[in-house]
Design an enzyme around this catalytic site. Structure first.
Site, PDB file in Angstrom:
ATOM      1  N   TRP A 119       0.804  -1.240   0.000  1.00 17.02           N
ATOM      2  CA  TRP A 119       0.000   0.000   0.000  1.00 17.02           C
ATOM      3  C   TRP A 119       0.834   1.286   0.000  1.00 17.02           C
ATOM      4  CZ3 TRP A 119      -5.021   1.822   0.092  1.00 17.02           C
ATOM      5  CH2 TRP A 119      -5.209   3.117   0.611  1.00 17.02           C
ATOM      6  N   ASN A 164      -0.014   5.749  -0.014  1.00 16.77           N
ATOM      7  CA  ASN A 164      -0.938   6.876  -0.217  1.00 16.77           C
ATOM      8  C   ASN A 164      -0.170   8.170  -0.411  1.00 16.77           C
ATOM      9  OD1 ASN A 164      -1.284   5.959   2.810  1.00 16.77           O
ATOM     10  ND2 ASN A 164      -2.023   8.032   2.946  1.00 16.77           N
ATOM     11  N   ASP A 165      -0.264   9.143   0.453  1.00 15.41           N
ATOM     12  CA  ASP A 165       0.247  10.493   0.142  1.00 15.41           C
ATOM     13  C   ASP A 165       1.728  10.538  -0.238  1.00 15.41           C
ATOM     14  OD1 ASP A 165      -2.078  10.667   1.597  1.00 15.41           O
ATOM     15  OD2 ASP A 165      -1.306  12.020   3.113  1.00 15.41           O
ATOM     16  N   TRP A 177      -4.407   0.138   3.707  1.00 12.90           N
ATOM     17  CA  TRP A 177      -3.832   1.078   4.680  1.00 12.90           C
ATOM     18  C   TRP A 177      -3.517   0.350   5.992  1.00 12.90           C
ATOM     19  CZ3 TRP A 177      -4.449   3.483   9.418  1.00 12.90           C
ATOM     20  CH2 TRP A 177      -3.778   4.703   9.583  1.00 12.90           C
ATOM     21  N   PHE A 227       3.166   9.651   9.919  1.00 15.49           N
ATOM     22  CA  PHE A 227       2.185  10.209   8.987  1.00 15.49           C
ATOM     23  C   PHE A 227       2.862  11.224   8.063  1.00 15.49           C
ATOM     24  CE2 PHE A 227      -2.518   9.668  10.438  1.00 15.49           C
ATOM     25  CZ  PHE A 227      -2.379   8.287  10.371  1.00 15.49           C
ATOM     26  N   SER A 228       2.044  11.866   7.236  1.00 18.42           N
ATOM     27  CA  SER A 228       2.584  12.719   6.172  1.00 18.42           C
ATOM     28  C   SER A 228       3.372  13.913   6.704  1.00 18.42           C
ATOM     29  CB  SER A 228       1.443  13.217   5.288  1.00 18.42           C
ATOM     30  OG  SER A 228       0.974  12.132   4.536  1.00 18.42           O
ATOM     31  N   ASP A 265       0.384  16.805   9.092  1.00 14.85           N
ATOM     32  CA  ASP A 265       0.897  17.017   7.736  1.00 14.85           C
ATOM     33  C   ASP A 265       1.694  18.329   7.593  1.00 14.85           C
ATOM     34  OD1 ASP A 265      -0.627  14.728   7.404  1.00 14.85           O
ATOM     35  OD2 ASP A 265      -2.296  15.754   6.431  1.00 14.85           O
TER      36      ASP A 265
HETATM   37  C1  FRU Z   1      -4.241  12.071   3.799  1.00 15.88           C
HETATM   38  C2  FRU Z   1      -3.847  11.505   5.161  1.00 15.88           C
HETATM   39  C3  FRU Z   1      -3.000  12.497   5.954  1.00 15.88           C
HETATM   40  C4  FRU Z   1      -2.265  11.609   6.909  1.00 15.88           C
HETATM   41  C5  FRU Z   1      -2.027  10.374   6.072  1.00 15.88           C
HETATM   42  C6  FRU Z   1      -2.084   9.077   6.829  1.00 15.88           C
HETATM   43  O1  FRU Z   1      -4.513  11.070   2.862  1.00 15.88           O
HETATM   44  O2  FRU Z   1      -5.015  11.151   5.873  1.00 15.88           O
HETATM   45  O3  FRU Z   1      -3.744  13.525   6.560  1.00 15.88           O
HETATM   46  O4  FRU Z   1      -1.081  12.174   7.365  1.00 15.88           O
HETATM   47  O5  FRU Z   1      -3.010  10.367   5.053  1.00 15.88           O
HETATM   48  O6  FRU Z   1      -1.707   7.996   6.009  1.00 15.88           O
END
Ligand code: FRU
Length: 457
Positions: A21, A23-24, A48, A80-81, A149
């Site tokens: 997986w 994501n950001d 996730w 996290f991001s 973030d």
């Molecule tokens: C956005 C988010 C961020 C967070 C991250 C967690 O997609 O929810 O706000 O840091 O993904 O994976």
């Protein structure tokens, strides 16, 4: 019909993780001719989970070399991001023996109670190995349920670092001289937020215009008013060194994308123009996509600019780094064959339709009218893996055009991802599509002409 596992949906020039997986995009930084991309990564399953920072490096933003995980979860929680500061002047004091510190700032997210605070880690080998700072967190949670973030940038107005982060449904701005001690200098969004939604992944950067410098703020929002889709809202205004003031705004919120699959995007640090990457799947169904061993991709890199329209300045995006392929474009006629699964298409004309079809009678339809553009993916391939994927809100992306006259459109298709840039990039759409077999034919209707170019490794 679901195509889960039936064929390889991995795009060719878009970043995807080797497996599991993603994501950001995180910590994006340009250093010594290399683009470093870190990303939210769960290395055990294609859904996730506990967040790490994966790492990849590219010279051209098209072909990525995968590197070992840059940061693992720790006693403070998931990673996290966040973003990166290339600390040339060693303001942090982390530098040693002439090595320039690269400092990551990220959110530590404690899964037990979702407590979020900001931490830093530094690398002295150009972004490959990170040491977490013993003094973490550098910003503790002020009592908010969402606080994450951090996006760091150099603040030339105050000659210090500044940072913007998402705090429930607004953004907080902080300043620091050493990336360790932070003071809050401003807030944006409580008044301006027209949307009841948690804010995520804010970014703030300057752009030059004929009227001087303007600042753009990006914010990802899970709920878009009236539509409910996750999208990125943007604001145009001024940064006075402490806080951001929106200036260009009418009543209507401005959105980055009229497709469904472009979220959590931010720009690279340490490059002289804002180059953007977004997560190319909507968080609304990203856990269910039929891509098998991997999940998640990034948009193509895009250069952002501001263009004046009759409604004021608007953000425009253009694919970055594709010129060498574009130069070999050749005309394609109605009924023409698509010889590869990764190509660009330039479209000119007044109005009409571009339709991609395959032997399974699936079709992806792009409709251009004088005043609007519509993209319909409802019959383009697998959709039953998620109830949301092709529901009423997520089938047809539509936008009003911001320029009059003949359309000038560039379209990128890469196996399972479509990106459309129209009217100088003022209208942009990004969409995943999962056709059972590759699209083979193109139909060009109305008074449109098209040129195609192949994109190959
Ligand atoms: C956005 C988010 C961020 C967070 C991250 C967690 O997609 O929810 O706000 O840091 O993904 O994976």
């Amino acid at each position: 019909m679901s195509t889960k596992g039936v064929r390889d949906f991995r795009p060719k020039i878009h970043f995807t993780p080797l497996n599991n997986w993603s994501n950001d995009p995180n910590g994006m930084v340009y250093m010594d001719g290399f683009w470093h991309l870190y990303y939210q990564y769960h290395p055990e399953r294609p859904v996730w989970g506990p967040m790490h920072w994966g790492h990849a490096v590219s010279r051209d933003l098209l072909y990525w070399e995968h590197h070992p995980i840059a940061m693992h979860p720790d006693e403070m929680g998931y990673i996290f991001s966040g973003s990166m500061a290339y600390d040339k002047e060693n303001t942090s004091g982390f530098g040693k023996d002439g090595a320039i510190p690269v400092v990551a700032m990220y959110t530590s997210h404690r899964p037990e109670d979702r407590h979020e605070c900001q931490s830093i880690a530094y690398s002295l080998d150009g972004g490959f190995h990170f040491e977490k700072y013993y003094g973490n967190p550098v910003i503790d949670n002020p009592g908010l349920s969402d606080f994450r973030d951090p996006k760091v940038f150099w603040n030339g107005k105050r000659n210090c670092w500044s940072m913007i982060l998402a705090a429930e449904n607004c953004a907080f701005i902080y300043a620091s001289i050493d990336l360790k001690k932070w003071e809050k200098t401003g807030e944006f969004g409580r008044k301006e937020n027209l949307v009841e939604s948690t804010w995520e992944c804010t970014d703030l950067f300057p752009l030059q215009t004929e009227e001087g410098e303007k600042w753009v703020m990006l914010v990802s929002m899970m709920a878009r008013p009236g539509k409910g889709c996750a999208n990125i809202q943007y604001f145009i205004g001024e940064f006075d060194g402490n806080t951001f003031h929106a200036k260009e705004q009418g009543k209507e919120p401005l959105w980055l994308d009229f497709g469904f699959d472009n979220y959590a995007g931010v720009t690279f640090h340490n490059y002289d123009k804002p180059i953007y990457l977004g997560w190319g799947v909507s968080p609304e169904y990203a856990n269910q996509v039929p891509t098998g061993e991997f999940a998640g991709l990034m948009t193509v890199a895009r250069e952002l600019s501001l263009i004046k329209t009759e409604w004021g300045y608007r953000l425009a995006a253009k694919p970055f780094g594709l010129d060498r392929f574009r130069a070999a474009a050749y005309p394609v006629a109605d009924g023409g064959s698509l010889i590869s699964e990764c190509f660009g298409l330039k479209v000119h004309g007044q109005s009409g339709k571009i339709i991609f079809t395959n032997g399974k009678k699936q079709k992806l339809v792009i409709e251009i009218e004088e005043e609007s553009i519509r993209i319909d993916r409802s019959l383009a391939g697998a959709s039953d893996f998620s109830e949301k994927y092709c529901d009423k809100l997520h089938s047809v992306g539509e936008t009003k055009r911001l320029l009059r006259g003949d359309v000038d459109m560039e379209l990128l298709f890469d196996v399972s991802y479509l990106e459309v840039f129209a009217d100088k990039g003022l209208e942009t759409a990004s969409m995943t599509v999962y056709p059972d077999v590759p699209f083979e034919k193109i139909s060009i209707q109305g008074n449109l002409t098209a040129q195609i170019y192949q994109i190959q490794q």
